[in-house]
Design a protein around this motif. Structure first.
Motif, PDB file in Angstrom:
ATOM      1  N   GLU A 131       0.833  -1.211   0.000  1.00 31.81           N
ATOM      2  CA  GLU A 131       0.000   0.000   0.000  1.00 31.81           C
ATOM      3  C   GLU A 131       0.867   1.260   0.000  1.00 31.81           C
ATOM      4  OE1 GLU A 131      -3.822  -1.957   2.382  1.00 31.81           O
ATOM      5  OE2 GLU A 131      -2.382  -0.715   3.449  1.00 31.81           O
ATOM      6  N   VAL A 132       1.933   1.194   0.797  1.00 35.19           N
ATOM      7  CA  VAL A 132       2.824   2.365   0.864  1.00 35.19           C
ATOM      8  C   VAL A 132       3.484   2.597  -0.492  1.00 35.19           C
ATOM      9  CG1 VAL A 132       4.900   3.329   1.943  1.00 35.19           C
ATOM     10  CG2 VAL A 132       3.218   2.142   3.343  1.00 35.19           C
ATOM     11  N   GLU A 133       3.864   1.507  -1.132  1.00 35.91           N
ATOM     12  CA  GLU A 133       4.472   1.637  -2.454  1.00 35.91           C
ATOM     13  C   GLU A 133       3.477   2.255  -3.436  1.00 35.91           C
ATOM     14  OE1 GLU A 133       7.575   1.652  -3.149  1.00 35.91           O
ATOM     15  OE2 GLU A 133       7.000   2.130  -5.220  1.00 35.91           O
ATOM     16  N   ALA A 134       2.226   1.842  -3.331  1.00 42.30           N
ATOM     17  CA  ALA A 134       1.189   2.402  -4.215  1.00 42.30           C
ATOM     18  C   ALA A 134       1.023   3.907  -3.974  1.00 42.30           C
ATOM     19  CB  ALA A 134      -0.128   1.670  -3.998  1.00 42.30           C
ATOM     20  N   MET A 135       1.081   4.307  -2.670  1.00 43.79           N
ATOM     21  CA  MET A 135       0.963   5.752  -2.345  1.00 43.79           C
ATOM     22  C   MET A 135       2.102   6.530  -3.002  1.00 43.79           C
ATOM     23  SD  MET A 135       0.424   5.515   1.746  1.00 43.79           S
ATOM     24  CE  MET A 135      -0.806   4.383   2.422  1.00 43.79           C
ATOM     25  N   ARG A 136       3.283   5.915  -2.928  1.00 42.21           N
ATOM     26  CA  ARG A 136       4.464   6.590  -3.476  1.00 42.21           C
ATOM     27  C   ARG A 136       4.337   6.721  -4.994  1.00 42.21           C
ATOM     28  NH1 ARG A 136       9.134   4.164   0.276  1.00 42.21           N
ATOM     29  NH2 ARG A 136       8.808   5.772   1.845  1.00 42.21           N
ATOM     30  N   GLU A 137       3.894   5.633  -5.577  1.00 40.41           N
ATOM     31  CA  GLU A 137       3.705   5.595  -7.028  1.00 40.41           C
ATOM     32  C   GLU A 137       2.752   6.705  -7.441  1.00 40.41           C
ATOM     33  OE1 GLU A 137       5.140   4.686 -10.121  1.00 40.41           O
ATOM     34  OE2 GLU A 137       5.885   3.480  -8.438  1.00 40.41           O
ATOM     35  N   LYS A 138       1.688   6.824  -6.669  1.00 42.92           N
ATOM     36  CA  LYS A 138       0.658   7.817  -6.982  1.00 42.92           C
ATOM     37  C   LYS A 138       1.263   9.225  -6.903  1.00 42.92           C
ATOM     38  CE  LYS A 138      -3.897   9.200  -5.399  1.00 42.92           C
ATOM     39  NZ  LYS A 138      -4.726   9.143  -4.209  1.00 42.92           N
TER      40      LYS A 138
ATOM     41  N   GLY B   2       3.406   9.880  -9.790  1.00 46.97           N
ATOM     42  CA  GLY B   2       2.570  10.117 -10.967  1.00 46.97           C
ATOM     43  C   GLY B   2       2.080  11.554 -11.030  1.00 46.97           C
ATOM     44  N   LEU B   3       1.870  12.138  -9.852  1.00 47.41           N
ATOM     45  CA  LEU B   3       1.391  13.526  -9.806  1.00 47.41           C
ATOM     46  C   LEU B   3       2.557  14.519  -9.819  1.00 47.41           C
ATOM     47  CD1 LEU B   3      -1.351  13.034  -7.053  1.00 47.41           C
ATOM     48  CD2 LEU B   3      -1.759  13.468  -9.481  1.00 47.41           C
ATOM     49  N   GLY B   4       3.739  13.976 -10.013  1.00 44.51           N
ATOM     50  CA  GLY B   4       4.924  14.842 -10.041  1.00 44.51           C
ATOM     51  C   GLY B   4       5.326  15.311  -8.653  1.00 44.51           C
ATOM     52  N   LEU B   5       4.847  14.604  -7.605  1.00 44.46           N
ATOM     53  CA  LEU B   5       5.198  14.998  -6.236  1.00 44.46           C
ATOM     54  C   LEU B   5       6.284  14.077  -5.689  1.00 44.46           C
ATOM     55  CD1 LEU B   5       1.523  15.365  -4.939  1.00 44.46           C
ATOM     56  CD2 LEU B   5       3.082  17.232  -5.569  1.00 44.46           C
TER      57      LEU B   5
END
Ligand code: GLU
Length: 466
Positions: free
Chosen positions: A106-113, A116-119
Motif C-alpha cells: 500500500e505504501v508503495e502504491a501511495m508513493r507511485e501515486k 505520478g502527480l509529479g510529487l
C-alpha cells in the motif's frame, strides 16, 4: 557553568575502518580533546545482516593504531534495544508517534501515486491521527509499524559547523518509520536516542548524513532532548576526482600499517584532508589538537593524494630514532624471509632513512644486510666486472684485508687511496664494488654499506669475483 563538550564516533561495523571514517573519527576526537571534552565510541551494529565482529575488531584496531583513545565506550547499539523501545513508548504516549497498518504494498502504491502527480514519493498519512479525523478500522491480520508524526508546517534549521545554516521545510519530511512491524527500532531513531542519552553536544560526521539530520532534529525535539550542534564533513575524492573507493588502492586504515606508513604520518595527513591551519602541512598531534576548533573545516571535498602522503611519511620516518625504526622494520624483514638479527639493524636504518618513503622501503633496503646473498645476474657481472675493474677490485681487496679498523671513514679513505693509485674516478671502483659485494648496481653510500656488511663478508664476496 560551561557544558562539557561531548563528541562521538558512531561507525556501522559493516566493513573495515576506511579512510573517510578514520578522518571523521579524528575530527570528532580532536574536537573533544581541544575542549578537554569527552570522546565516545558507539558501534552502530543494528544492521544484523551486514554487521560482523571482524569489522568491529578492525575498527577498534584502526582507532588504536591511530592513537585515538576513547573516553567512553565502545557502546553497542544492539545492547540498547530496551532503551530504544522505551523512547518509542514515550513518543506514542506523548502523541508524537502512531501505529501505521498500511502494508508495504500500500505504501508503495501511495508513493507511485505521488510520483505520478509529479510529487515527492511519500506516505500519505492514512494512519496519522489528527484532531477530528476518523482513522480506518484496524486490520486484524497485520502487525503495525510505528511512524513519527513529523510536524507538517514550519521549518527545521540548524547552523552546521561546516556548511553554515541549513534549512529544510518540514513538509519535505515524511512520517519516518521509527519501529518496524517486528518492533525493532530503525536506524535514525536509534541514533537520536543514543546521541541524547550519551549527552552528545557536537555531532561531526560525513555529509552523506545531511539528509538524516532534519529527521533526527524533529525527533530529538519531540523527545524533549537538547539538539546537538552538527558538522557535516565533505567526502574525500580519489586522485581522479571520483569518490574514494577500493579502486584507488588501500582504503582500510590498517592496510596503511601493512604498507609501512607510520600512524603519526597518517594522522597528520588525514587531519589536512578537509581542514587547514594556515599553510601548515607538518604538525604534531598535540598541535593539531591545540588548533582544531572546527573553524577551518573546508566546505568542499578534499582529494586523496598518495604522493603527499608519502612525503609526509618520509618526514616522520626521518624523525624516528634508528632503534624505533629497527623495531618496526624487523618483523617486516622476517616476513620477507630475512634474519634481522644478522645485522646491526639500527645502523642500517640510519643509512637508509634519509631516502625511504615507507617502512617497507626500509625493509627492502635492509634486505641485503640480513638475507642470503644473491649474486648479480651474469649479464650485469659481464658488463661491470671487466678486467680493468677487477684490477681495481683486487687492489682494493688487498688494502681492505690489511685494515685493522673496519668503519665507514676508514673504508672511504681506502677507496680513495685505491682510486688515486690507479688514477681512477669514483664510479670506476664504486660500481664494480657494489655489483661484486651486494649483487646490485645501486645501493646507498658504498663505504657505509661495506662497513655494515663486515670485513669477512666483503672480502669473501670480492675474492669470489677475482
Ligand atoms: N553509523 C553511521 C555510519 O557509519 C554514522 C552515524 C552518525 O554518525 O550519525 O555511517
Amino acid at each position: 557553568m560551561t557544558t562539557t563538550i561531548r563528541t562521538r564516533f558512531a561507525p556501522s561495523p559493516t566493513g573495515y575502518l576506511h579512510l573517510g571514517g578514520a578522518r571523521t573519527a579524528l575530527f570528532s576526537w580532536a574536537f573533544a580533546r581541544h575542549h578537554q571534552g569527552v570522546f565516545v565510541l558507539r558501534i552502530e551494529d543494528t544492521d544484523l545482516e551486514r554487521s560482523t565482529p571482524e569489522a568491529v575488531e578492525a575498527i577498534l584496531k584502526g582507532m588504536d593504531w591511530l592513537g585515538m583513545q576513547t573516553d567512553e565506550g565502545p557502546f553497542y547499539q544492539m545492547q540498547r534495544n530496551a532503551r530504544h523501545k522505551e523512547a518509542i513508548a514515550q513518543l506514542l504516549e506523548s502523541g508524537h508517534a502512531y501505529y501505521c497498518y498500511s502494508s508495504p504494498e500500500e505504501v508503495e502504491a501511495m508513493r507511485e501515486k505521488a510520483r505520478g502527480l509529479g510529487l515527492k514519493p511519500r506516505y500519505d498519512g492514512t494512519w496519522r491521527p489528527e484532531a477530528g479525523k476518523t482513522l480506518p478500522t484496524i486490520p486484524t491480520d497485520r502487525q503495525p509499524v510505528i511512524r513519527f508524526k513529523t510536524p507538517q508546517s514550519g521549518v527545521t534549521s540548524w547552523e552546521d559547523m561546516v556548511k553554515g545554516r541549513i534549512t529544510i521545510a518540514n513538509d519535505e519530511l515524511d512520517d519516518l518509520i521509527i519501529a518496524r512491524a517486528d518492533g525493532t527500532p530503525t536506524y535514525n531513531f536509534c541514533v537520536v536516542v543514543d546521541d541524547w542519552d550519551m549527552a552528545i553536544t557536537h555531532v561531526i560526521r560525513g555529509d552523506d548524513h545531511v539528509n538524516n539530520t532534519p529527521r533526527q532534529i524533529v525527533i530529538l525535539e519531540a523527545l524533549g532532548a537538547q539538539v546537538p550542534v552538527y558538522g557535516h564533513v565533505p567526502m574525500i575524492l580519489g586522485p581522479d576526482g571520483e569518490k574514494l573507493s577500493k579502486r584507488h588502492g588501500a582504503v582500510s586504515i590498517l592496510d596503511y600499517d601493512l604498507q609501512g606508513y607510520l600512524p603519526e604520518a597518517m594522522v597528520n595527513y588525514l587531519a589536512r584532508l578537509g581542514w587547514s591551519h594556515g599553510n601548515d602541512e607538518i604538525f604534531s598531534v598535540e598541535q593539531f589538537i591545540e588548533w582544531f576548533d572546527a573553524k577551518n573545516l573546508s566546505r568542499s571535498a578534499s582529494q586523496w593524494d598518495p604522493k603527499k602522503l608519502n612525503w609526509v611519511n618520509a618526514h616522520y620516518i626521518k624523525q624516528r630514532s634508528n632503534a624505533d625504526l629497527a623495531a618496526l622494520v624487523a618483523p617486516r624483514l622476517e616476513a620477507l624471509g630475512a634474519d634481522p638479527s644478522a645485522t646491526d639493524l639500527a645502523a642500517v636504518m640510519d643509512l637508509l632513512k634519509g631516502r625511504a618513503e615507507t617502512l617497507n622501503d626500509l625493509a627492502q633496503g635492509a634486505l641485503m644486510f640480513c638475507s642470503a646473498f644473491q649474486a648479480a645476474p651474469t649479464e650485469l657481472q659481464a658488463e661491470v666486472l671487466t678486467d680493468s675493474a677487477k684490477a681495481l677490485l683486487a687492489d682494493f681487496a688487498q688494502r681492505a684485508a690489511a685494515l685493522t679498523t673496519w668503519d665507514t671513514p676508514t673504508l672511504s679513505a681506502t677507496i680513495k687511496e685505491t682510486l688515486s693509485a690507479h688514477n681512477a674516478k669514483m664510479p670506476q671502483l664504486g660500481i664494480p664494488l657494489r655489483v661484486a659485494v651486494t649483487g646490485q648496481k645501486q645501493t646507498p653510500a658504498i663505504d657505509a654499506v661495506l662497513a655494515l656488511l663486515g670485513k669477512d663478508t666483503v672480502l669473501t664476496r670480492l675474492q669470489s669475483h677475482l
